[in-house]
Enzyme design. Structure first.
Site: not given
Ligand code: 13P
Length: 288
Positions: A82, A134, A180, A208-209, A233
């Protein structure tokens, strides 16, 4: 089953309008929880490992634990770097046994990002490893990197399409307004960009995120061509809250397995809920 690149699992997902989750792993318990849920749900997953986790766990432990967890898996599982920050770290992961890598050149100029990404694609593809790249910046905080809202750059669809044509990556992460970490207010996702890019490029898009994005936004993004969604997260919060609840109510505990087991079970519950949300259209296809 051996670890697989993300190419085929994501192509199928794009075609049939579901999304494969990338769940980040940070220890044995997360790895076990995610691989178990994937098998229970009969659903492919991508295990995401960032550079801070390589430092935390050590490469040998990552590979050994992932191999132990996946060797009897009946569903396809990818081990994916990642946000790889350099060609060198990508090569280190490929040599160690990762089946997929992300090169994150998003802080570079578009031209430099293309040059770096092309170099990674050439090296990775020669050994059957898939590549995600990205474009633009994802806001929020991930590990020790924070991107402020005013510094977020969202590329337009033309730039993203041109980036793909030049790099030919297997999965394209275009910053579309997610961040994120958890959100203070509802994210304003650029669905028009997702739609335009997803139609113009033959590869899946990555969101992502994924933590804290409302379910209806997730469903809409998938319907427009997002086929990989990263979630970290929410699993971290689930694990930590479950452990905190045990420790704060049972202060006499000393056996760590008691709270680790509870944390692991909480990650399973969270991961399962994401698979069920991302895979609404998968169930229709694969269920007997
Ligand atoms: P989150 O922590 O917001 O879920 O994002 C994870 C992510 O995009 C890892 O690359």
């Amino acid at each position: 089953m051996t670890l697989v690149p993300v190419t085929e699992m994501l192509q199928k997902a794009k075609k049939n309008k579901y999304a494969v989750p990338q769940f980040n792993i940070i220890n044995m318990e997360f790895t076990q929880a995610i691989v178990e849920v994937a098998n229970e749900e009969n659903y492919p997953v991508i295990l995401g490992v960032g550079e801070p986790t390589i430092q935390y766990m050590g490469m040998d432990y990552i590979i050994s634990i992932v191999n132990a967890a996946t060797k009897n898996s009946l569903v396809p599982i990818a081990l994916h770097l990642d946000h790889g920050s350099s060609f060198e770290v990508v090569m280190k992961c490929i040599r160690a046994g990762f089946s997929s890598v992300m090169i994150d050149g998003s802080s570079l100029s578009l031209e430099e990002n293309i040059i770096l990404t092309k170099k990674v694609v050439e090296a990775a593809h020669s050994v059957g490893v898939s590549v995600e790249a990205e474009l633009g910046t994802i806001g929020g905080t991930e590990d020790d990197i924070t991107v402020k809202e005013e510094d977020v750059i969202l590329p337009n669809a033309e730039e993203a399409i041109e980036f793909w044509k030049q790099t030919r990556v297997d999965a394209l992460a275009v910053a579309v307004g997610t961040a994120h970490g958890m959100y203070k207010k509802k994210p304003n996702i650029q669905f028009d960009v997702i739609s335009e890019v997803a139609q113009a490029v033959p590869v899946p898009l990555v969101l992502h995120g994924g933590s804290g994005v409302p379910d209806d936004d997730i469903t809409r993004a998938i319907s427009l061509g997002v086929s990989k969604i990263n979630v970290n997260t929410e699993n971290q919060v689930a694990f930590t809250e479950a452990v905190r609840a045990v420790l704060s109510t049972q202060s006499e505990i000393s056996d760590s397995r008691i709270f680790l087991r509870t944390g692991r079970a909480a990650v399973k519950v969270m991961a399962r809920s994401k698979i069920q949300l991302f895979g609404a259209n998968y169930k229709v296809l694969h269920h007997h």
